[in-house]
Design a protein around this motif. Sequence first.
Motif, PDB file in Angstrom:
ATOM      1  N   THR A  11       0.828  -1.214   0.000  1.00 18.52           N
ATOM      2  CA  THR A  11       0.000   0.000   0.000  1.00 18.52           C
ATOM      3  C   THR A  11       0.853   1.250   0.000  1.00 18.52           C
ATOM      4  O   THR A  11       0.516   2.240  -0.630  1.00 18.52           O
ATOM      5  CB  THR A  11      -0.927   0.020   1.229  1.00 18.52           C
ATOM      6  OG1 THR A  11      -0.122  -0.158   2.414  1.00 18.52           O
ATOM      7  CG2 THR A  11      -1.963  -1.093   1.153  1.00 18.52           C
ATOM      8  N   HIS A  12       1.985   1.200   0.756  1.00 16.54           N
ATOM      9  CA  HIS A  12       2.886   2.353   0.791  1.00 16.54           C
ATOM     10  C   HIS A  12       4.237   1.951   1.367  1.00 16.54           C
ATOM     11  O   HIS A  12       4.418   0.794   1.754  1.00 16.54           O
ATOM     12  CB  HIS A  12       2.256   3.530   1.537  1.00 16.54           C
ATOM     13  CG  HIS A  12       1.942   3.288   2.987  1.00 16.54           C
ATOM     14  ND1 HIS A  12       1.098   2.304   3.420  1.00 16.54           N
ATOM     15  CD2 HIS A  12       2.377   3.927   4.108  1.00 16.54           C
ATOM     16  CE1 HIS A  12       1.007   2.347   4.735  1.00 16.54           C
ATOM     17  NE2 HIS A  12       1.786   3.316   5.191  1.00 16.54           N
ATOM     18  N   GLY A  13       5.168   2.904   1.423  1.00 19.23           N
ATOM     19  CA  GLY A  13       6.560   2.565   1.679  1.00 19.23           C
ATOM     20  C   GLY A  13       7.004   2.588   3.129  1.00 19.23           C
ATOM     21  O   GLY A  13       8.198   2.520   3.392  1.00 19.23           O
ATOM     22  N   HIS A  14       6.084   2.666   4.081  1.00 16.39           N
ATOM     23  CA  HIS A  14       6.504   2.655   5.489  1.00 16.39           C
ATOM     24  C   HIS A  14       7.003   1.252   5.866  1.00 16.39           C
ATOM     25  O   HIS A  14       6.523   0.252   5.321  1.00 16.39           O
ATOM     26  CB  HIS A  14       5.339   3.109   6.395  1.00 16.39           C
ATOM     27  CG  HIS A  14       5.013   4.560   6.220  1.00 16.39           C
ATOM     28  ND1 HIS A  14       3.867   5.144   6.695  1.00 16.39           N
ATOM     29  CD2 HIS A  14       5.705   5.558   5.613  1.00 16.39           C
ATOM     30  CE1 HIS A  14       3.871   6.430   6.398  1.00 16.39           C
ATOM     31  NE2 HIS A  14       4.968   6.712   5.733  1.00 16.39           N
ATOM     32  N   PRO A  15       7.954   1.216   6.818  1.00  9.22           N
ATOM     33  CA  PRO A  15       8.660  -0.057   7.056  1.00  9.22           C
ATOM     34  C   PRO A  15       7.778  -1.191   7.563  1.00  9.22           C
ATOM     35  O   PRO A  15       8.126  -2.356   7.391  1.00  9.22           O
ATOM     36  CB  PRO A  15       9.716   0.318   8.110  1.00  9.22           C
ATOM     37  CG  PRO A  15       9.285   1.616   8.679  1.00  9.22           C
ATOM     38  CD  PRO A  15       8.485   2.315   7.644  1.00  9.22           C
ATOM     39  N   ASP A  16       6.648  -0.863   8.169  1.00 11.16           N
ATOM     40  CA  ASP A  16       5.773  -1.947   8.640  1.00 11.16           C
ATOM     41  C   ASP A  16       4.941  -2.527   7.484  1.00 11.16           C
ATOM     42  O   ASP A  16       4.251  -3.526   7.661  1.00 11.16           O
ATOM     43  CB  ASP A  16       4.862  -1.473   9.788  1.00 11.16           C
ATOM     44  CG  ASP A  16       4.185  -0.148   9.531  1.00 11.16           C
ATOM     45  OD1 ASP A  16       4.706   0.640   8.717  1.00 11.16           O
ATOM     46  OD2 ASP A  16       3.132   0.118  10.135  1.00 11.16           O
ATOM     47  N   HIS A  17       5.013  -1.920   6.309  1.00 10.28           N
ATOM     48  CA  HIS A  17       4.243  -2.409   5.159  1.00 10.28           C
ATOM     49  C   HIS A  17       5.139  -3.027   4.095  1.00 10.28           C
ATOM     50  O   HIS A  17       4.759  -3.949   3.402  1.00 10.28           O
ATOM     51  CB  HIS A  17       3.427  -1.257   4.557  1.00 10.28           C
ATOM     52  CG  HIS A  17       2.435  -0.710   5.523  1.00 10.28           C
ATOM     53  ND1 HIS A  17       1.109  -1.063   5.515  1.00 10.28           N
ATOM     54  CD2 HIS A  17       2.597   0.115   6.598  1.00 10.28           C
ATOM     55  CE1 HIS A  17       0.488  -0.471   6.524  1.00 10.28           C
ATOM     56  NE2 HIS A  17       1.367   0.247   7.192  1.00 10.28           N
ATOM     57  N   VAL A  18       6.355  -2.460   3.978  1.00  4.79           N
ATOM     58  CA  VAL A  18       7.204  -2.824   2.845  1.00  4.79           C
ATOM     59  C   VAL A  18       8.523  -3.460   3.320  1.00  4.79           C
ATOM     60  O   VAL A  18       9.356  -3.847   2.511  1.00  4.79           O
ATOM     61  CB  VAL A  18       7.440  -1.548   1.997  1.00  4.79           C
ATOM     62  CG1 VAL A  18       8.554  -0.679   2.573  1.00  4.79           C
ATOM     63  CG2 VAL A  18       7.659  -1.842   0.554  1.00  4.79           C
TER      64      VAL A  18
ATOM     65  N   GLY B 251      -1.088  12.690   2.254  1.00  5.61           N
ATOM     66  CA  GLY B 251      -1.394  13.037   3.643  1.00  5.61           C
ATOM     67  C   GLY B 251      -0.626  12.183   4.634  1.00  5.61           C
ATOM     68  O   GLY B 251       0.153  12.688   5.426  1.00  5.61           O
ATOM     69  N   HIS B 252      -0.836  10.881   4.575  1.00  6.03           N
ATOM     70  CA  HIS B 252      -0.091   9.967   5.455  1.00  6.03           C
ATOM     71  C   HIS B 252       1.229   9.564   4.788  1.00  6.03           C
ATOM     72  O   HIS B 252       2.274   9.507   5.431  1.00  6.03           O
ATOM     73  CB  HIS B 252      -0.942   8.737   5.763  1.00  6.03           C
ATOM     74  CG  HIS B 252      -0.191   7.683   6.526  1.00  6.03           C
ATOM     75  ND1 HIS B 252       0.204   7.858   7.824  1.00  6.03           N
ATOM     76  CD2 HIS B 252       0.271   6.465   6.148  1.00  6.03           C
ATOM     77  CE1 HIS B 252       0.869   6.784   8.226  1.00  6.03           C
ATOM     78  NE2 HIS B 252       0.927   5.926   7.232  1.00  6.03           N
ATOM     79  N   ALA B 253       1.160   9.262   3.510  1.00  2.94           N
ATOM     80  CA  ALA B 253       2.338   9.009   2.676  1.00  2.94           C
ATOM     81  C   ALA B 253       2.048   9.736   1.359  1.00  2.94           C
ATOM     82  O   ALA B 253       0.891  10.032   1.064  1.00  2.94           O
ATOM     83  CB  ALA B 253       2.524   7.515   2.454  1.00  2.94           C
TER      84      ALA B 253
ATOM     85  N   GLY C 206      -5.421   0.236   3.702  1.00  8.59           N
ATOM     86  CA  GLY C 206      -4.046   0.527   4.120  1.00  8.59           C
ATOM     87  C   GLY C 206      -4.079   1.406   5.362  1.00  8.59           C
ATOM     88  O   GLY C 206      -4.902   1.203   6.260  1.00  8.59           O
ATOM     89  N   ASP C 207      -3.196   2.402   5.402  1.00  8.50           N
ATOM     90  CA  ASP C 207      -3.161   3.316   6.556  1.00  8.50           C
ATOM     91  C   ASP C 207      -3.998   4.571   6.308  1.00  8.50           C
ATOM     92  O   ASP C 207      -4.023   5.449   7.162  1.00  8.50           O
ATOM     93  CB  ASP C 207      -1.714   3.765   6.834  1.00  8.50           C
ATOM     94  CG  ASP C 207      -0.948   2.753   7.664  1.00  8.50           C
ATOM     95  OD1 ASP C 207      -1.527   1.720   8.035  1.00  8.50           O
ATOM     96  OD2 ASP C 207       0.245   3.008   7.946  1.00  8.50           O
ATOM     97  N   GLN C 208      -4.647   4.676   5.149  1.00 11.98           N
ATOM     98  CA  GLN C 208      -5.368   5.929   4.851  1.00 11.98           C
ATOM     99  C   GLN C 208      -6.538   6.132   5.810  1.00 11.98           C
ATOM    100  O   GLN C 208      -6.813   7.251   6.245  1.00 11.98           O
ATOM    101  CB  GLN C 208      -5.850   5.920   3.390  1.00 11.98           C
ATOM    102  CG  GLN C 208      -6.084   7.319   2.831  1.00 11.98           C
ATOM    103  CD  GLN C 208      -4.788   8.112   2.603  1.00 11.98           C
ATOM    104  OE1 GLN C 208      -3.748   7.522   2.345  1.00 11.98           O
ATOM    105  NE2 GLN C 208      -4.833   9.422   2.732  1.00 11.98           N
TER     106      GLN C 208
END
Length: 349
Positions: free
Chosen positions: A92-99, A196-198, A215-217
């Motif tokens: 969903t996005h590049g934050h370390p808990d996702h990617v 906004g978040h990423a 995702g985190d949105q």
Amino acid sequence: MHAKVDIEIRYLFDAPPPPGGTLALLEGITWVRVPLPFVLDHVNCWLLDDGDKANGVTVIDTGADKTKTRELWEQIFEVTLAGRKVNRLLCTHGHPDHVGLAGWMVDKLGIELHMTLAEWLAPQIWIEEGKRPMSAATRGFFRSHGLTDAAIDKMDQSRETAPFRNHPLPTSFIRMRDEEMVSFGGRRWKVLVNGGHADEHASFYCKDDGILIAGDQILSRISPVVGVFPSQPRAEPLSDYLFSLKRLRKLPADTIVLPSHGLPFRGLHTRIDQLEAHHDGRLIALWTLMDEPSDGIALAHGLFPKAMAAQGQTVMALAETLAHAEHLVAKKRAKRHVGNDGRVTYMRW
Ligand SMILES: [Zn+2]
């Protein structure tokens, strides 16, 4: 005029699967609860059946790059999937808990990674930055918002143990774009790219079955981090985030929302009301604190006293404070002033 349809928030299950466990959530969608070694102790990942069982699965998000997380995924591949193949990984996005394990999973399974461009790039820049001493620009950012040199030095030293330690990302990927229609997990999905978040966070909406992989949105209980960080010191991400909420509000009220943290739920519009009210509350509280010129750190102490007293949460608290302060500036509710010494202060109009 549309009559406003409010649906109360109803969780699909009252409790998540145990840490490391899985749960059949909806037809063809399995919920994987991946533990995290952070304050936020879990991330929800999803396994989607690509048609019937012979056709394998699509994985969405990976968790952080930790030995235990790798062991968990190995167990899922061998036991839960019992040898069924994984066809692709979506992040969903590049934050370390996702990617965090995207590169590992792609190498191990020989699959392709699907992401948006900015989110594929961002973690690679963080990895490179982490190898070098903190830049003068980053130091200048923290100093301008009121951090002392001693505090900045301490932060620089603690970067060695910072969570942005992903396995290297794959050197190639399939790019996803806003509004694109994609097929995976036996369903058709529209990619919704929001900021906004990423910068380019992807959520996936299946109109036929009314499912949003958010995702985190949109999260079920906590508010996604919206912050100003040193890499984009003049960003105003709260407008992007609030715009994304307006956009997601166009989806039906009874959409089933699968968030990356917390519990899957119905009641999208009610949750959007709550998230908007949360930010309104923060904006009012911050505006109230701005009765004299105050720097970001001083305002963060007022807005997030607990986080500022805790260890290692200063950057996040400052980032969130600045996001709200810059939004007040953009809306002409506050003035930003840069002193001759470079110190930035905010004061309400
Ligand atoms: Zn995130």
